[in-house]
Design an enzyme around this catalytic site. Structure first.
Site, PDB file in Angstrom:
ATOM      1  N   SER A 150       0.776  -1.125   0.211  1.00  0.00           N
ATOM      2  CA  SER A 150      -0.023  -0.421   0.056  1.00  0.00           C
ATOM      3  C   SER A 150       0.396   1.034   0.105  1.00  0.00           C
ATOM      4  CB  SER A 150      -0.976  -0.080   1.110  1.00  0.00           C
ATOM      5  OG  SER A 150      -1.802   0.925   1.075  1.00  0.00           O
ATOM      6  N   ASP A 226     -10.414  -5.824  -2.488  1.00  0.00           N
ATOM      7  CA  ASP A 226      -9.474  -4.693  -1.993  1.00  0.00           C
ATOM      8  C   ASP A 226     -10.404  -3.624  -1.664  1.00  0.00           C
ATOM      9  OD1 ASP A 226      -8.348  -2.428  -1.249  1.00  0.00           O
ATOM     10  OD2 ASP A 226      -5.858  -2.919  -1.158  1.00  0.00           O
ATOM     11  N   HIS A 259      -7.354  -5.860   1.669  1.00  0.00           N
ATOM     12  CA  HIS A 259      -6.295  -4.896   1.497  1.00  0.00           C
ATOM     13  C   HIS A 259      -5.070  -5.238   2.644  1.00  0.00           C
ATOM     14  CE1 HIS A 259      -3.619  -1.486   0.987  1.00  0.00           C
ATOM     15  NE2 HIS A 259      -4.239  -1.080   2.088  1.00  0.00           N
TER      16      HIS A 259
HETATM   17  N1  LIG Z   1      -6.959   2.133   9.520  1.00  0.00           N
HETATM   18  C1  LIG Z   1      -7.928   2.868   8.335  1.00  0.00           C
HETATM   19  C2  LIG Z   1      -6.724   2.135   7.100  1.00  0.00           C
HETATM   20  C3  LIG Z   1      -5.934   1.246   7.835  1.00  0.00           C
HETATM   21  C4  LIG Z   1      -5.087  -0.120   6.792  1.00  0.00           C
HETATM   22  O1  LIG Z   1      -5.790  -0.841   6.455  1.00  0.00           O
HETATM   23  N2  LIG Z   1      -3.800   0.241   7.207  1.00  0.00           N
HETATM   24  C5  LIG Z   1      -3.453  -0.726   6.080  1.00  0.00           C
HETATM   25  C6  LIG Z   1      -2.188   0.222   5.116  1.00  0.00           C
HETATM   26  S1  LIG Z   1      -3.132   0.815   3.769  1.00  0.00           S
HETATM   27  C7  LIG Z   1      -2.369   1.236   2.915  1.00  0.00           C
HETATM   28  O2  LIG Z   1      -1.083   2.540   3.403  1.00  0.00           O
HETATM   29  C8  LIG Z   1      -2.487  -1.516   7.451  1.00  0.00           C
HETATM   30  O3  LIG Z   1      -1.117  -2.405   6.930  1.00  0.00           O
HETATM   31  N3  LIG Z   1      -2.898  -1.316   8.106  1.00  0.00           N
HETATM   32  C9  LIG Z   1      -1.734  -2.502   9.517  1.00  0.00           C
HETATM   33  C10 LIG Z   1      -2.063  -3.668   9.874  1.00  0.00           C
HETATM   34  O4  LIG Z   1      -1.708  -4.895  10.692  1.00  0.00           O
HETATM   35  O5  LIG Z   1      -3.541  -4.200   8.913  1.00  0.00           O
HETATM   36  C11 LIG Z   1      -9.246   1.961   8.558  1.00  0.00           C
HETATM   37  O6  LIG Z   1     -10.246   1.517   9.416  1.00  0.00           O
HETATM   38  O7  LIG Z   1     -10.288   2.010   7.257  1.00  0.00           O
END
Ligand SMILES: N[C@@H](CCC(=O)N[C@@H](CSC=O)C(=O)NCC(=O)O)C(=O)O
Length: 279
Positions: A150, A226, A259
């Protein structure tokens, strides 16, 4: 450099270190997986740099992706840094939003106040960290690759394209490929770099690939389920630019994946093998 934790995993060692970063002007943390010693042919290992996404620290990848098994088997070091500067002096988004400020360094060198004092993640990843890693660990820096997820996929693509002689191989999960054109990227780049879109272009993989395509085949995995695909990720923009530029790439649309790190864990072995076949 200070050892924060060290845990045996698949015969190797998963550690976390902190150190004083010159680029970010604060203490930074990174995780490093060292494979079992007998997997190093000449006493050194190839090294992959993993860049995580929004909200992540150095811990998400090492606790959720499950890459240690294949790293141990193939004999490769994996370094996973934090995603932004942190600490009491480091400013955050005034609204404390998840997509800017802490946990959202976007792998650029900020030029705008108050971000420029600490938010220099481009120099940290492309310059300072590889130097530190090469000095402190048994790595063969000539066999370095970069991958990420991402926001970290954006970082991997842009840092590879700008430094193909350092990061020779590149892959990404669900990358932000055109930050100048999507809400996450526009927010981050306008705040960190100011209103001049020429400065944004220097950190936009779809622009960079048309200017400075690399010689390696770039692997991109993207889940079809996603939530961020249509508004933030738009892999078709990169694909079109890469086609025009003659950049070799492999875009795999993975049916039904979202995602999350469940997606990353499902294909991380493919990615590590992809790099190792090319390094
Ligand atoms: N908290 C947000 C979304 C945050 C999210 O999905 N973060 C992803 C990376 S997104 C792009 O850079 C991530 O890797 N989160 C950490 C994990 O351990 O999953 C929301 O709720 O919309």
């Amino acid at each position: 450099m200070n050892l924060q934790s060290s845990t045996k995993s698949f015969g190797g060692t998963q550690s976390i270190y902190s150190h004083a970063s010159e680029a970010c002007n604060c203490d930074m943390k990174f995780a490093v997986y060292l494979p079992p010693e007998d997997k190093g042919g000449k006493g050194t290992f190839p090294v992959l740099y993993w860049l995580s996404g929004l909200t992540c620290t150095e811990e998400n990848f090492i606790t959720k992706a499950g890459a240690q098994r294949i790293a141990a088997e193939l004999g490769v070091v994996i370094v996973a840094p934090d995603t932004s500067p942190r600490g009491p002096k480091v400013p955050d988004d005034p609204d404390e939003a998840y997509d800017f400020g802490l946990g959202a360094g976007f792998y650029v060198n900020a030029s705008q106040d108050p971000w420029s004092e600490h938010y220099n993640m481009y120099d940290y990843i492309a310059r300072e960290l590889p130097t530190l890693v090469s000095t402190a660990f048994p790595v063969d820096a000539a066999r370095s690759g970069i991958f990420g997820h991402s926001m970290g996929g954006h970082g991997a693509l842009t840092i590879h394209l700008k430094n193909p002689e350092i990061f020779k191989t590149c892959s990404a999960f669900s990358p932000i490929v055109a930050p100048s054109q999507v809400p996450w990227g526009i927010k981050a780049l306008s705040n960190y770099l100011g209103p001049d879109e020429a400065a944004w272009a220097e950190h936009d993989a779809s622009v960079l690939v048309s200017r400075i395509p690399s010689k390696t085949n770039i692997l991109i995995d993207q889940g079809t389920a996603d939530n961020f695909l249509k508004e933030q990720l738009k892999p078709e923009i990169f694909a079109a630019a890469a086609d025009r530029a003659g950049q070799s790439y492999t875009l795999r649309m993975q049916d039904g994946y979202d995602h999350s790190y469940y997606f990353i864990a499902s294909f991380v072995e493919d990615h590590v093998r992809w790099h190792m076949e090319r390094l």
